[in-house]
Design an enzyme around this catalytic site. Sequence first.
Site, short mmCIF file in Angstrom:
data_model
loop_
_atom_site.label_atom_id
_atom_site.label_comp_id
_atom_site.label_asym_id
_atom_site.label_seq_id
_atom_site.Cartn_x
_atom_site.Cartn_y
_atom_site.Cartn_z
N ASP A 1 0.86 -1.18 0.00
CA ASP A 1 0.00 0.00 0.00
C ASP A 1 0.90 1.24 0.00
O ASP A 1 2.00 1.16 -0.54
CB ASP A 1 -1.01 -0.03 1.16
CG ASP A 1 -2.30 0.69 0.78
OD1 ASP A 1 -2.21 1.76 0.15
OD2 ASP A 1 -3.39 0.20 1.10
N HIS B 1 10.36 0.47 -12.30
CA HIS B 1 10.50 -0.81 -12.99
C HIS B 1 9.36 -1.72 -12.55
O HIS B 1 9.09 -1.85 -11.35
CB HIS B 1 11.81 -1.50 -12.64
CG HIS B 1 13.02 -0.75 -13.09
ND1 HIS B 1 13.38 -0.61 -14.40
CD2 HIS B 1 13.96 -0.07 -12.39
CE1 HIS B 1 14.48 0.12 -14.49
NE2 HIS B 1 14.85 0.47 -13.27
#
Length: 441
Positions: free
Chosen positions: A215, A290
Amino acid sequence: MRVTKFLLALVPLLVQGQLSGRVGPLTSHASKSSKKTCSVLDHGAKADKATDIGPALVSAFVACKAGGTVHIPVGDYAMKTWVSLTGGSAWALQLDGTIHRTGAAGGNMIFIGNTNDFEFFSSTGKGAVQGNGYQIHAQGSRTGARILRLNRVTNFSVHDVVLVDAPAFHFTMDTCTDGEVYNMAIRGADWGGLDGIDVWSHNIWIHDVMVTNKDECVTVKSPSKNLLIENIYCNWSGGCALGSLGANTAISLVHYRNVYTQNSNQMLMIKSNGGSGSVSDVIFENFIGHTNAYSLDVDQYWSSMSAVAGTGIKITNATFRNWKGSEANGSQRGPVRVLCADGAPCTNINIEDFAMWTESGSKQLYTCRSAYGSGMCLKGGGSGSYAATTSTVSSGPAGYSVATMKGDVKSSFGTTVSIPVPPIPTEFFPGVAPYSRLAGS
Ligand SMILES: *[C@@H]1O[C@H](CO)[C@@H](O)[C@H](O)[C@H]1NC(C)=O
Ligand SMILES: *[C@@H]1O[C@H](CO)[C@@H](O)[C@H](O)[C@H]1NC(C)=O
Ligand SMILES: *[C@@H]1O[C@H](CO)[C@@H](O)[C@H](O)[C@H]1NC(C)=O
Ligand SMILES: *[C@@H]1O[C@H](CO)[C@@H](O)[C@H](O)[C@H]1NC(C)=O
Protein backbone atom coordinates in the site's frame (compact mmCIF):
# COMPACT_ATOMS: atom_id res chain seq x y z
CA MET A 1 21.02 15.67 13.93
CA ARG A 2 24.08 17.83 13.85
CA VAL A 3 25.16 17.13 10.26
CA THR A 4 21.71 18.04 9.00
CA LYS A 5 21.59 21.29 10.90
CA PHE A 6 24.99 22.16 9.56
CA LEU A 7 23.86 21.48 6.00
CA LEU A 8 20.71 23.48 6.45
CA ALA A 9 22.62 26.43 7.77
CA LEU A 10 25.23 26.22 5.05
CA VAL A 11 23.23 25.58 1.91
CA PRO A 12 19.60 26.34 2.74
CA LEU A 13 18.41 26.73 -0.84
CA LEU A 14 20.05 23.56 -2.07
CA VAL A 15 18.73 21.31 0.67
CA GLN A 16 15.50 22.96 1.67
CA GLY A 17 13.72 22.92 -1.67
CA GLN A 18 10.07 23.27 -0.83
CA LEU A 19 10.51 23.69 2.94
CA SER A 20 9.50 26.91 4.66
CA GLY A 21 12.15 26.90 7.38
CA ARG A 22 14.25 24.76 9.64
CA VAL A 23 13.19 21.28 10.68
CA GLY A 24 14.20 18.90 13.47
CA PRO A 25 14.57 19.05 17.24
CA LEU A 26 15.76 22.23 18.90
CA THR A 27 18.23 20.51 21.22
CA SER A 28 20.41 17.47 20.57
CA HIS A 29 19.65 14.12 22.12
CA ALA A 30 23.08 14.24 23.71
CA SER A 31 22.17 17.34 25.67
CA LYS A 32 18.82 15.83 26.61
CA SER A 33 20.57 12.67 27.83
CA SER A 34 23.05 14.62 29.89
CA LYS A 35 20.22 16.51 31.52
CA LYS A 36 18.35 13.34 32.45
CA THR A 37 18.20 9.75 31.21
CA CYS A 38 15.28 7.50 32.09
CA SER A 39 15.97 3.87 31.25
CA VAL A 40 12.88 1.71 30.97
CA LEU A 41 14.84 -0.95 32.88
CA ASP A 42 14.64 1.31 35.94
CA HIS A 43 10.88 1.55 35.51
CA GLY A 44 10.01 -2.13 35.44
CA ALA A 45 10.85 -3.21 31.90
CA LYS A 46 12.62 -6.52 31.30
CA ALA A 47 14.39 -7.50 28.11
CA ASP A 48 12.85 -10.97 28.33
CA LYS A 49 10.47 -10.74 25.36
CA ALA A 50 7.62 -11.51 27.78
CA THR A 51 7.12 -8.65 30.28
CA ASP A 52 4.92 -5.85 28.90
CA ILE A 53 7.10 -2.80 28.26
CA GLY A 54 4.01 -0.54 28.05
CA PRO A 55 3.72 0.53 31.72
CA ALA A 56 7.51 0.92 32.08
CA LEU A 57 7.67 3.11 29.00
CA VAL A 58 4.89 5.34 30.29
CA SER A 59 6.57 5.60 33.68
CA ALA A 60 9.96 6.46 32.15
CA PHE A 61 8.25 9.05 29.96
CA VAL A 62 6.60 10.71 32.95
CA ALA A 63 10.01 10.98 34.61
CA CYS A 64 11.72 12.46 31.53
CA LYS A 65 8.95 14.28 29.66
CA ALA A 66 9.97 17.75 30.85
CA GLY A 67 13.45 17.32 29.36
CA GLY A 68 15.53 14.17 29.01
CA THR A 69 15.96 10.92 27.14
CA VAL A 70 13.86 7.82 27.59
CA HIS A 71 16.15 4.91 26.81
CA ILE A 72 15.18 1.43 25.67
CA PRO A 73 18.51 -0.44 25.77
CA VAL A 74 19.53 -3.29 23.44
CA GLY A 75 17.39 -6.38 24.04
CA ASP A 76 14.04 -7.90 23.12
CA TYR A 77 10.92 -6.49 24.75
CA ALA A 78 7.27 -7.52 24.52
CA MET A 79 4.60 -4.85 24.14
CA LYS A 80 1.17 -5.90 25.26
CA THR A 81 -0.37 -2.49 26.04
CA TRP A 82 0.01 0.64 23.96
CA VAL A 83 1.50 3.93 25.09
CA SER A 84 0.20 7.46 24.67
CA LEU A 85 3.11 9.83 25.32
CA THR A 86 1.64 13.32 25.20
CA GLY A 87 2.53 16.74 26.50
CA GLY A 88 6.28 16.28 26.54
CA SER A 89 8.87 18.86 25.70
CA ALA A 90 12.59 18.69 24.94
CA TRP A 91 12.65 14.94 25.21
CA ALA A 92 13.97 12.05 23.15
CA LEU A 93 13.00 8.41 22.80
CA GLN A 94 16.06 6.28 22.16
CA LEU A 95 15.14 2.82 20.93
CA ASP A 96 18.19 0.58 20.77
CA GLY A 97 16.34 -2.66 21.40
CA THR A 98 13.51 -4.42 19.58
CA ILE A 99 9.89 -4.13 20.68
CA HIS A 100 7.72 -7.12 19.74
CA ARG A 101 3.99 -6.65 19.64
CA THR A 102 2.08 -9.16 21.75
CA GLY A 103 -1.15 -7.21 22.48
CA ALA A 104 -4.15 -7.29 20.17
CA ALA A 105 -5.79 -3.87 20.61
CA GLY A 106 -6.32 -1.40 17.79
CA GLY A 107 -5.15 2.21 17.96
CA ASN A 108 -1.46 3.07 18.04
CA MET A 109 1.29 1.07 19.69
CA ILE A 110 3.29 4.27 20.20
CA PHE A 111 1.41 7.57 20.11
CA ILE A 112 3.33 10.83 20.52
CA GLY A 113 1.11 13.90 20.85
CA ASN A 114 1.27 17.59 21.75
CA THR A 115 5.02 17.65 21.97
CA ASN A 116 7.69 20.17 21.09
CA ASP A 117 11.41 19.50 20.53
CA PHE A 118 11.26 15.73 20.17
CA GLU A 119 13.50 13.05 18.69
CA PHE A 120 12.73 9.37 18.18
CA PHE A 121 15.85 7.53 17.13
CA SER A 122 18.12 4.56 17.52
CA SER A 123 21.76 5.24 18.32
CA THR A 124 22.79 2.07 16.48
CA GLY A 125 20.41 2.11 13.51
CA LYS A 126 19.15 -1.24 14.80
CA GLY A 127 16.27 -0.22 17.02
CA ALA A 128 13.08 -1.78 15.70
CA VAL A 129 9.43 -2.39 16.32
CA GLN A 130 8.29 -5.83 15.18
CA GLY A 131 4.54 -5.60 14.73
CA ASN A 132 4.01 -9.33 14.12
CA GLY A 133 1.12 -8.42 11.87
CA TYR A 134 1.23 -11.82 10.18
CA GLN A 135 -0.40 -13.39 13.25
CA ILE A 136 -3.50 -11.30 12.49
CA HIS A 137 -3.21 -11.18 8.69
CA ALA A 138 -2.99 -14.97 8.48
CA GLN A 139 -6.53 -15.04 9.88
CA GLY A 140 -7.67 -12.90 6.96
CA SER A 141 -8.00 -9.81 9.14
CA ARG A 142 -6.39 -6.38 9.02
CA THR A 143 -7.58 -5.18 12.39
CA GLY A 144 -5.07 -4.14 15.00
CA ALA A 145 -2.70 -1.32 15.68
CA ARG A 146 -0.67 1.18 13.79
CA ILE A 147 2.92 1.05 14.96
CA LEU A 148 3.64 4.77 15.29
CA ARG A 149 1.60 7.96 15.17
CA LEU A 150 2.80 11.52 15.71
CA ASN A 151 0.07 14.13 16.20
CA ARG A 152 0.64 17.82 16.92
CA VAL A 153 4.37 17.39 17.30
CA THR A 154 6.63 20.31 16.44
CA ASN A 155 10.38 20.65 15.93
CA PHE A 156 11.08 16.95 15.79
CA SER A 157 12.84 14.12 14.05
CA VAL A 158 12.33 10.40 13.65
CA HIS A 159 15.33 8.51 12.33
CA ASP A 160 17.39 5.35 12.17
CA VAL A 161 14.58 3.10 13.37
CA VAL A 162 13.03 0.12 11.59
CA LEU A 163 9.29 -0.58 11.62
CA VAL A 164 8.20 -4.07 10.58
CA ASP A 165 4.94 -5.88 9.86
CA ALA A 166 2.36 -3.51 11.28
CA PRO A 167 -1.06 -5.05 11.98
CA ALA A 168 -2.46 -1.89 10.33
CA PHE A 169 -0.47 1.19 9.22
CA HIS A 170 3.22 1.66 10.00
CA PHE A 171 3.78 5.39 10.55
CA THR A 172 1.34 8.30 10.43
CA MET A 173 2.35 11.90 11.01
CA ASP A 174 -0.50 14.34 11.14
CA THR A 175 -0.94 17.96 12.05
CA CYS A 176 2.78 18.22 12.78
CA THR A 177 5.16 21.06 11.98
CA ASP A 178 8.88 21.45 11.32
CA GLY A 179 9.85 17.78 11.30
CA GLU A 180 12.48 15.58 9.74
CA VAL A 181 12.19 11.86 9.05
CA TYR A 182 15.15 9.94 7.66
CA ASN A 183 17.19 6.74 7.52
CA MET A 184 14.30 4.37 7.94
CA ALA A 185 13.33 0.95 6.71
CA ILE A 186 9.67 0.01 6.82
CA ARG A 187 8.71 -3.47 5.83
CA GLY A 188 5.18 -4.86 5.86
CA ALA A 189 3.06 -7.58 4.36
CA ASP A 190 1.88 -7.81 0.78
CA TRP A 191 -1.57 -6.38 1.35
CA GLY A 192 -3.51 -3.13 1.09
CA GLY A 193 -4.15 -1.09 4.24
CA LEU A 194 -0.64 -1.54 5.58
CA ASP A 195 0.65 1.91 4.63
CA GLY A 196 4.31 2.84 5.04
CA ILE A 197 4.34 6.59 5.82
CA ASP A 198 1.25 8.80 5.64
CA VAL A 199 1.76 12.49 6.26
CA TRP A 200 -0.52 15.50 6.47
CA SER A 201 1.45 18.28 8.05
CA HIS A 202 3.41 21.46 7.48
CA ASN A 203 7.10 21.92 6.74
CA ILE A 204 8.36 18.36 6.85
CA TRP A 205 11.46 16.86 5.25
CA ILE A 206 11.26 13.12 4.66
CA HIS A 207 14.34 11.58 3.10
CA ASP A 208 16.24 8.32 2.76
CA VAL A 209 13.42 5.93 3.49
CA MET A 210 12.77 2.42 2.15
CA VAL A 211 9.29 0.92 2.20
CA THR A 212 8.22 -2.64 1.34
CA ASN A 213 4.47 -3.45 1.55
CA LYS A 214 1.51 -3.36 -0.80
CA ASP A 215 0.00 0.00 0.00
CA GLU A 216 1.19 3.57 0.45
CA CYS A 217 4.96 4.02 0.29
CA VAL A 218 5.31 7.69 1.34
CA THR A 219 1.95 9.36 0.80
CA VAL A 220 0.69 12.89 1.36
CA LYS A 221 -2.82 13.59 2.55
CA SER A 222 -4.69 16.83 3.10
CA PRO A 223 -4.04 19.39 4.48
CA SER A 224 -0.33 19.63 3.74
CA LYS A 225 2.07 22.39 2.80
CA ASN A 226 5.84 22.68 2.37
CA LEU A 227 6.84 19.05 2.17
CA LEU A 228 10.12 17.86 0.70
CA ILE A 229 10.19 14.11 0.14
CA GLU A 230 13.32 12.66 -1.41
CA ASN A 231 15.52 9.59 -1.78
CA ILE A 232 12.61 7.22 -1.39
CA TYR A 233 12.95 3.54 -2.21
CA CYS A 234 9.61 1.85 -2.76
CA ASN A 235 11.09 -1.63 -2.77
CA TRP A 236 7.93 -3.59 -3.71
CA SER A 237 5.10 -1.46 -2.43
CA GLY A 238 1.85 0.21 -3.31
CA GLY A 239 3.79 3.30 -4.36
CA CYS A 240 3.67 6.99 -3.43
CA ALA A 241 0.51 9.06 -3.73
CA LEU A 242 -1.39 12.18 -2.92
CA GLY A 243 -4.66 10.91 -1.52
CA SER A 244 -7.18 9.73 -1.25
CA LEU A 245 -8.46 13.29 -1.47
CA GLY A 246 -11.95 14.49 -0.55
CA ALA A 247 -13.73 17.68 0.46
CA ASN A 248 -11.76 20.92 0.96
CA THR A 249 -8.45 19.47 -0.14
CA ALA A 250 -5.58 21.85 0.55
CA ILE A 251 -2.20 20.59 -0.65
CA SER A 252 0.48 22.89 -1.95
CA LEU A 253 4.24 23.18 -2.28
CA VAL A 254 4.99 19.48 -2.16
CA HIS A 255 8.21 18.37 -3.82
CA TYR A 256 9.08 14.72 -4.39
CA ARG A 257 12.46 13.95 -5.92
CA ASN A 258 14.65 10.87 -6.35
CA VAL A 259 11.93 8.29 -5.98
CA TYR A 260 12.77 4.73 -7.03
CA THR A 261 9.81 2.39 -7.31
CA GLN A 262 9.75 -1.24 -8.33
CA ASN A 263 7.04 -3.88 -8.39
CA SER A 264 4.44 -1.50 -7.01
CA ASN A 265 0.93 -0.46 -7.93
CA GLN A 266 2.16 2.93 -9.18
CA MET A 267 5.10 5.32 -9.15
CA LEU A 268 2.92 8.26 -8.19
CA MET A 269 -0.81 8.51 -8.02
CA ILE A 270 -3.09 11.47 -7.30
CA LYS A 271 -6.35 9.81 -6.36
CA SER A 272 -9.82 11.15 -5.75
CA ASN A 273 -13.40 10.79 -6.81
CA GLY A 274 -15.39 14.01 -6.54
CA GLY A 275 -14.31 16.31 -3.72
CA SER A 276 -13.31 19.97 -3.65
CA GLY A 277 -10.37 22.24 -2.93
CA SER A 278 -7.02 22.16 -4.66
CA VAL A 279 -3.62 20.64 -5.20
CA SER A 280 -1.16 23.24 -6.43
CA ASP A 281 2.52 24.00 -6.95
CA VAL A 282 3.73 20.42 -6.74
CA ILE A 283 6.80 18.86 -8.35
CA PHE A 284 7.62 15.21 -8.94
CA GLU A 285 11.12 14.88 -10.35
CA ASN A 286 13.75 12.20 -10.87
CA PHE A 287 11.48 9.18 -10.71
CA ILE A 288 12.71 5.73 -11.72
CA GLY A 289 10.29 2.87 -12.12
CA HIS A 290 10.50 -0.81 -12.99
CA THR A 291 7.73 -3.41 -13.28
CA ASN A 292 5.02 -1.23 -11.76
CA ALA A 293 1.37 -1.51 -12.81
CA TYR A 294 0.75 2.24 -13.13
CA SER A 295 3.43 4.89 -13.42
CA LEU A 296 2.23 8.51 -13.57
CA ASP A 297 -1.41 8.14 -12.64
CA VAL A 298 -3.72 11.04 -11.91
CA ASP A 299 -7.15 9.52 -11.44
CA GLN A 300 -9.94 11.80 -10.34
CA TYR A 301 -12.48 9.10 -11.06
CA TRP A 302 -10.72 6.54 -8.91
CA SER A 303 -12.99 3.53 -8.79
CA SER A 304 -11.63 2.17 -5.50
CA MET A 305 -13.09 5.17 -3.72
CA SER A 306 -16.79 6.00 -3.43
CA ALA A 307 -17.61 9.40 -4.87
CA VAL A 308 -17.63 12.24 -2.34
CA ALA A 309 -19.54 15.52 -2.65
CA GLY A 310 -18.05 18.14 -4.96
CA THR A 311 -17.26 18.53 -8.63
CA GLY A 312 -13.60 17.67 -8.26
CA ILE A 313 -10.31 18.88 -6.81
CA LYS A 314 -8.54 21.50 -8.87
CA ILE A 315 -5.00 20.40 -9.70
CA THR A 316 -2.86 23.23 -10.97
CA ASN A 317 0.84 23.87 -11.54
CA ALA A 318 2.07 20.29 -11.27
CA THR A 319 5.37 19.34 -12.87
CA PHE A 320 6.51 15.80 -13.62
CA ARG A 321 10.14 15.97 -14.69
CA ASN A 322 12.77 13.36 -15.52
CA TRP A 323 10.85 10.10 -15.22
CA LYS A 324 12.68 7.06 -16.56
CA GLY A 325 12.31 3.30 -16.62
CA SER A 326 9.72 0.79 -17.67
CA GLU A 327 6.23 -0.30 -16.72
CA ALA A 328 4.88 -3.85 -16.53
CA ASN A 329 2.41 -3.69 -19.42
CA GLY A 330 2.01 -0.40 -21.25
CA SER A 331 -0.93 -1.44 -23.39
CA GLN A 332 -2.88 -2.49 -20.34
CA ARG A 333 -1.85 0.39 -18.07
CA GLY A 334 0.01 3.12 -19.90
CA PRO A 335 2.78 5.09 -18.18
CA VAL A 336 0.91 8.39 -18.47
CA ARG A 337 -2.68 8.70 -17.28
CA VAL A 338 -3.89 12.15 -16.41
CA LEU A 339 -7.61 11.80 -15.86
CA CYS A 340 -8.88 15.04 -14.35
CA ALA A 341 -12.33 15.88 -13.10
CA ASP A 342 -14.60 17.29 -15.82
CA GLY A 343 -15.98 19.67 -13.19
CA ALA A 344 -12.50 20.97 -12.27
CA PRO A 345 -10.08 20.48 -15.18
CA CYS A 346 -6.36 20.37 -14.36
CA THR A 347 -4.33 23.32 -15.55
CA ASN A 348 -0.64 24.02 -15.98
CA ILE A 349 0.38 20.36 -15.84
CA ASN A 350 3.87 19.89 -17.22
CA ILE A 351 5.34 16.55 -18.22
CA GLU A 352 8.99 17.01 -19.15
CA ASP A 353 11.86 14.67 -19.93
CA PHE A 354 9.63 11.63 -19.56
CA ALA A 355 10.87 8.37 -21.09
CA MET A 356 9.30 5.08 -20.09
CA TRP A 357 8.67 1.95 -22.06
CA THR A 358 6.74 -1.27 -21.65
CA GLU A 359 8.27 -4.50 -20.32
CA SER A 360 5.76 -6.67 -22.20
CA GLY A 361 4.28 -6.25 -25.67
CA SER A 362 5.36 -3.53 -28.08
CA LYS A 363 3.13 -0.56 -27.43
CA GLN A 364 2.02 1.74 -24.65
CA LEU A 365 -0.76 4.25 -24.08
CA TYR A 366 -0.92 7.85 -22.93
CA THR A 367 -4.36 8.94 -21.76
CA CYS A 368 -5.58 12.42 -20.81
CA ARG A 369 -8.96 13.79 -19.83
CA SER A 370 -9.88 17.39 -18.95
CA ALA A 371 -6.18 18.11 -18.46
CA TYR A 372 -4.25 21.11 -19.80
CA GLY A 373 -0.58 21.89 -19.95
CA SER A 374 2.36 20.57 -21.91
CA GLY A 375 3.69 17.13 -22.76
CA MET A 376 2.27 13.82 -23.94
CA CYS A 377 -1.49 13.90 -24.46
CA LEU A 378 -2.15 17.11 -22.52
CA LYS A 379 -4.02 19.83 -24.38
CA GLY A 380 -2.52 23.32 -24.53
CA GLY A 381 -3.99 26.27 -22.64
CA GLY A 382 -7.72 26.05 -22.48
CA SER A 383 -10.47 25.39 -20.08
CA GLY A 384 -13.55 23.22 -20.05
CA SER A 385 -13.83 19.49 -19.91
CA TYR A 386 -12.95 17.00 -22.61
CA ALA A 387 -13.39 13.25 -22.90
CA ALA A 388 -10.47 10.89 -22.42
CA THR A 389 -8.13 10.81 -25.41
CA THR A 390 -5.58 8.07 -25.79
CA SER A 391 -2.51 7.99 -27.95
CA THR A 392 -0.65 4.81 -28.72
CA VAL A 393 3.13 4.73 -28.87
CA SER A 394 4.80 1.82 -30.60
CA SER A 395 8.49 2.29 -30.00
CA GLY A 396 10.44 2.92 -26.84
CA PRO A 397 11.42 6.56 -26.30
CA ALA A 398 15.14 7.37 -26.23
CA GLY A 399 16.79 7.11 -22.86
CA TYR A 400 14.15 5.12 -21.02
CA SER A 401 16.58 2.45 -19.87
CA VAL A 402 17.95 3.22 -16.41
CA ALA A 403 19.58 1.58 -13.45
CA THR A 404 17.95 -0.90 -11.13
CA MET A 405 18.90 -1.03 -7.47
CA LYS A 406 20.83 -4.16 -6.71
CA GLY A 407 18.78 -4.89 -3.62
CA ASP A 408 15.39 -4.99 -5.37
CA VAL A 409 13.19 -7.52 -3.61
CA LYS A 410 12.13 -10.20 -6.06
CA SER A 411 9.07 -11.47 -4.27
CA SER A 412 6.82 -10.24 -1.51
CA PHE A 413 6.73 -11.33 2.10
CA GLY A 414 3.16 -12.57 1.75
CA THR A 415 0.81 -12.22 4.70
CA THR A 416 1.12 -15.43 6.69
CA VAL A 417 4.69 -15.80 7.87
CA SER A 418 6.88 -13.74 10.16
CA ILE A 419 8.64 -10.89 8.35
CA PRO A 420 12.30 -10.43 9.25
CA VAL A 421 13.64 -7.07 10.48
CA PRO A 422 15.81 -5.67 7.65
CA PRO A 423 18.90 -3.53 7.98
CA ILE A 424 18.44 0.11 7.00
CA PRO A 425 19.79 0.40 3.44
CA THR A 426 22.84 2.48 2.65
CA GLU A 427 21.34 3.79 -0.61
CA PHE A 428 17.76 4.73 -1.45
CA PHE A 429 18.11 5.99 -5.02
CA PRO A 430 20.73 4.88 -7.55
CA GLY A 431 23.90 6.93 -7.20
CA VAL A 432 22.55 9.31 -4.55
CA ALA A 433 24.19 9.23 -1.13
CA PRO A 434 21.88 9.60 1.88
CA TYR A 435 22.01 13.05 3.51
CA SER A 436 22.96 11.77 6.95
CA ARG A 437 25.25 8.97 7.95
CA LEU A 438 23.40 5.94 9.24
CA ALA A 439 23.52 5.84 13.05
CA GLY A 440 26.08 3.37 14.32
CA SER A 441 27.99 3.23 11.02
C1 LIG B 1 9.63 25.38 16.98
O1 LIG B 1 10.88 26.00 16.81
C2 LIG B 1 10.83 27.34 16.36
C3 LIG B 1 12.25 27.81 16.18
O2 LIG B 1 12.76 27.26 15.02
C4 LIG B 1 10.09 28.19 17.35
O3 LIG B 1 9.97 29.50 16.86
C5 LIG B 1 8.72 27.61 17.58
O4 LIG B 1 8.07 28.33 18.58
C6 LIG B 1 8.81 26.16 17.99
N1 LIG B 1 7.47 25.60 18.08
C7 LIG B 1 6.85 25.44 19.24
C8 LIG B 1 5.46 24.91 19.18
O5 LIG B 1 7.38 25.71 20.31
C1 LIG C 1 4.56 26.47 -9.64
O1 LIG C 1 5.07 25.76 -8.53
C2 LIG C 1 6.45 25.98 -8.31
C3 LIG C 1 6.95 25.13 -7.16
O2 LIG C 1 6.14 24.16 -6.73
C4 LIG C 1 6.69 27.41 -7.99
O3 LIG C 1 8.08 27.63 -7.80
C5 LIG C 1 6.20 28.27 -9.12
O4 LIG C 1 6.31 29.64 -8.77
C6 LIG C 1 4.74 27.96 -9.41
N1 LIG C 1 4.33 28.68 -10.60
C7 LIG C 1 3.28 29.45 -10.63
C8 LIG C 1 2.98 30.08 -11.95
O5 LIG C 1 2.58 29.66 -9.64
C1 LIG D 1 -0.74 -6.81 -21.61
O1 LIG D 1 -1.99 -6.18 -21.71
C2 LIG D 1 -2.73 -6.54 -22.88
C3 LIG D 1 -3.94 -5.65 -22.94
O2 LIG D 1 -4.68 -5.74 -21.75
C4 LIG D 1 -3.05 -8.02 -22.81
O3 LIG D 1 -3.74 -8.42 -23.98
C5 LIG D 1 -1.73 -8.80 -22.69
O4 LIG D 1 -2.00 -10.17 -22.52
C6 LIG D 1 -0.92 -8.31 -21.52
N1 LIG D 1 0.38 -8.95 -21.54
C7 LIG D 1 0.82 -9.65 -20.50
C8 LIG D 1 2.18 -10.25 -20.64
O5 LIG D 1 0.16 -9.79 -19.48
C1 LIG E 1 14.72 -4.57 -0.84
O1 LIG E 1 13.94 -5.49 -0.15
C2 LIG E 1 14.47 -6.78 -0.15
C3 LIG E 1 13.49 -7.62 0.60
O2 LIG E 1 13.15 -6.97 1.78
C4 LIG E 1 15.80 -6.86 0.52
O3 LIG E 1 16.34 -8.16 0.41
C5 LIG E 1 16.70 -5.88 -0.14
O4 LIG E 1 17.92 -5.85 0.57
C6 LIG E 1 16.06 -4.53 -0.11
N1 LIG E 1 16.96 -3.61 -0.71
C7 LIG E 1 17.74 -2.82 0.02
C8 LIG E 1 18.66 -1.93 -0.74
O5 LIG E 1 17.70 -2.81 1.24
